[in-house]
Design a protein around this motif. Structure first.
Motif, mmCIF file in Angstrom:
data_model
loop_
_atom_site.group_PDB
_atom_site.id
_atom_site.type_symbol
_atom_site.label_atom_id
_atom_site.label_comp_id
_atom_site.label_asym_id
_atom_site.label_seq_id
_atom_site.Cartn_x
_atom_site.Cartn_y
_atom_site.Cartn_z
ATOM 1 N N LEU A 1 4.176 3.158 -4.072
ATOM 2 C CA LEU A 1 4.263 2.901 -5.509
ATOM 3 C C LEU A 1 3.887 4.151 -6.304
ATOM 4 O O LEU A 1 3.203 5.042 -5.803
ATOM 5 C CB LEU A 1 3.314 1.771 -5.904
ATOM 6 C CG LEU A 1 3.543 0.400 -5.273
ATOM 7 C CD1 LEU A 1 2.482 -0.588 -5.758
ATOM 8 C CD2 LEU A 1 4.932 -0.127 -5.593
ATOM 9 N N GLN A 40 6.390 -7.761 -5.995
ATOM 10 C CA GLN A 40 6.552 -7.284 -7.364
ATOM 11 C C GLN A 40 7.427 -6.040 -7.478
ATOM 12 O O GLN A 40 8.201 -5.911 -8.418
ATOM 13 C CB GLN A 40 5.175 -7.000 -7.966
ATOM 14 C CG GLN A 40 5.205 -6.737 -9.446
ATOM 15 C CD GLN A 40 3.810 -6.747 -10.056
ATOM 16 O OE1 GLN A 40 2.849 -7.172 -9.435
ATOM 17 N NE2 GLN A 40 3.712 -6.281 -11.277
ATOM 18 N N TYR A 41 7.313 -5.111 -6.522
ATOM 19 C CA TYR A 41 8.010 -3.827 -6.643
ATOM 20 C C TYR A 41 9.012 -3.541 -5.523
ATOM 21 O O TYR A 41 9.654 -2.507 -5.517
ATOM 22 C CB TYR A 41 6.988 -2.683 -6.693
ATOM 23 C CG TYR A 41 6.030 -2.792 -7.843
ATOM 24 C CD1 TYR A 41 6.446 -2.532 -9.144
ATOM 25 C CD2 TYR A 41 4.705 -3.154 -7.643
ATOM 26 C CE1 TYR A 41 5.565 -2.627 -10.207
ATOM 27 C CE2 TYR A 41 3.812 -3.251 -8.695
ATOM 28 C CZ TYR A 41 4.252 -2.988 -9.973
ATOM 29 O OH TYR A 41 3.375 -3.082 -11.021
ATOM 30 N N SER A 71 2.656 -6.204 -3.503
ATOM 31 C CA SER A 71 3.421 -5.011 -3.836
ATOM 32 C C SER A 71 4.899 -5.207 -3.481
ATOM 33 O O SER A 71 5.788 -4.875 -4.265
ATOM 34 C CB SER A 71 2.854 -3.803 -3.096
ATOM 35 O OG SER A 71 3.610 -2.658 -3.358
ATOM 36 N N GLU A 108 1.194 4.617 -11.742
ATOM 37 C CA GLU A 108 1.137 3.565 -12.762
ATOM 38 C C GLU A 108 1.278 2.181 -12.129
ATOM 39 O O GLU A 108 0.581 1.240 -12.521
ATOM 40 C CB GLU A 108 2.231 3.768 -13.815
ATOM 41 C CG GLU A 108 2.056 5.000 -14.680
ATOM 42 C CD GLU A 108 2.490 6.297 -14.000
ATOM 43 O OE1 GLU A 108 3.289 6.262 -13.024
ATOM 44 O OE2 GLU A 108 1.993 7.360 -14.417
ATOM 45 N N GLN A 109 2.162 2.048 -11.161
ATOM 46 C CA GLN A 109 2.357 0.765 -10.488
ATOM 47 C C GLN A 109 1.119 0.382 -9.681
ATOM 48 O O GLN A 109 0.711 -0.781 -9.674
ATOM 49 C CB GLN A 109 3.593 0.820 -9.585
ATOM 50 C CG GLN A 109 4.897 0.900 -10.343
ATOM 51 C CD GLN A 109 6.085 1.183 -9.446
ATOM 52 O OE1 GLN A 109 5.972 1.863 -8.417
ATOM 53 N NE2 GLN A 109 7.253 0.664 -9.821
ATOM 54 N N LYS A 110 0.519 1.356 -9.009
ATOM 55 C CA LYS A 110 -0.708 1.091 -8.244
ATOM 56 C C LYS A 110 -1.816 0.612 -9.178
ATOM 57 O O LYS A 110 -2.518 -0.348 -8.874
ATOM 58 C CB LYS A 110 -1.169 2.355 -7.500
ATOM 59 C CG LYS A 110 -0.301 2.734 -6.327
ATOM 60 C CD LYS A 110 -0.763 4.046 -5.742
ATOM 61 C CE LYS A 110 0.242 4.531 -4.717
ATOM 62 N NZ LYS A 110 0.011 5.904 -4.297
ATOM 63 N N GLU A 127 -1.475 -0.794 -12.123
ATOM 64 C CA GLU A 127 -1.113 -2.124 -12.634
ATOM 65 C C GLU A 127 -1.437 -3.209 -11.606
ATOM 66 O O GLU A 127 -2.024 -4.240 -11.935
ATOM 67 C CB GLU A 127 0.379 -2.150 -12.981
ATOM 68 C CG GLU A 127 0.847 -3.425 -13.621
ATOM 69 C CD GLU A 127 2.335 -3.376 -13.965
ATOM 70 O OE1 GLU A 127 3.004 -4.397 -13.761
ATOM 71 O OE2 GLU A 127 2.805 -2.322 -14.434
#
Length: 191
Positions: free
Chosen positions: A111, A103-104, A100, A114-116, A118
């Motif tokens: 997050l 990437q973010y 995480s 949507e990010q979680k 993904e």
């Protein structure tokens, strides 16, 4: 019906298999020693709650947070899983946070939904690849996300909100009817 049979039936109902780690944990909850306090840490419970809620989000029915699935996961891991399986999950949570951050640039709990989703979709693909590998041997440890998914589903569908709101539930069933028509999209039966 005992709890182990009920959990196995939930797994069959959901169309999934239960890993050896989870199945051995269901044999009986015999504590292997003192509690693993790293599992009970607030930050661990928070990430477990977010993972569970990402797997089973609140929709027209309560989600995993409402069913307190994170508490169920911690209880099961502490009381029923071997220390090496507990450590596998803790190391997996650490890897998830590292992915995480990479990437973010923020921890998993911060997050967006949507990010979680993904990120957990990528982890689930990794889990599938891990389970399909050619050099897999009997007795190899499960992937940490396999354990988390199984405990999330088990905890949710054996909880009051999961059994009474997500599944069709009759508190006092009537006569046995072996063949009840099922229409696609209907809720499955809890009992």
């Amino acid at each position: 019906m005992n709890r182990r049979d009920a959990i196995r039936n939930v797994a069959i109902l959901l169309g999934t298999a239960i890993s050896a780690s989870t199945l051995s944990a269901l044999e009986g909850c015999n504590p292997k020693g003192p509690d693993n306090y790293a599992l009970k840490a607030p930050e661990t419970k928070k990430i477990l709650a977010e993972i569970a809620e990402t797997i089973i989000p609140e929709t027209t029915t309560p989600g995993a947070k409402a069913a307190k699935v994170d508490e169920f996961i911690v209880l099961m891991l502490n009381d029923c899983y071997k220390p090496e399986d507990q450590q596998l999950v803790l190391d997996g949570l650490k890897k998830l946070n590292e992915a995480s951050d990479k990437q973010y640039k923020k921890p998993f709990v911060d997050l967006t939904a949507e990010q979680k989703t993904e990120l957990l979709t990528a982890v689930d693909k990794e889990r599938v690849d891990y389970n399909k590998r050619e050099n897999k041997k009997e007795g190899d440890p499960a992937h940490y996300f396999q354990i988390l998914k199984e405990l999330t589903l088990t905890g949710y569908f054996t909880s009051e909100p999961g059994a009474t709101k997500a599944l069709r539930y009759v508190p006092v069933p009537g006569k046995f009817e072996g063949c009840i028509p099922y229409t696609k999209g209907e809720k499955a039966w809890a009992v």
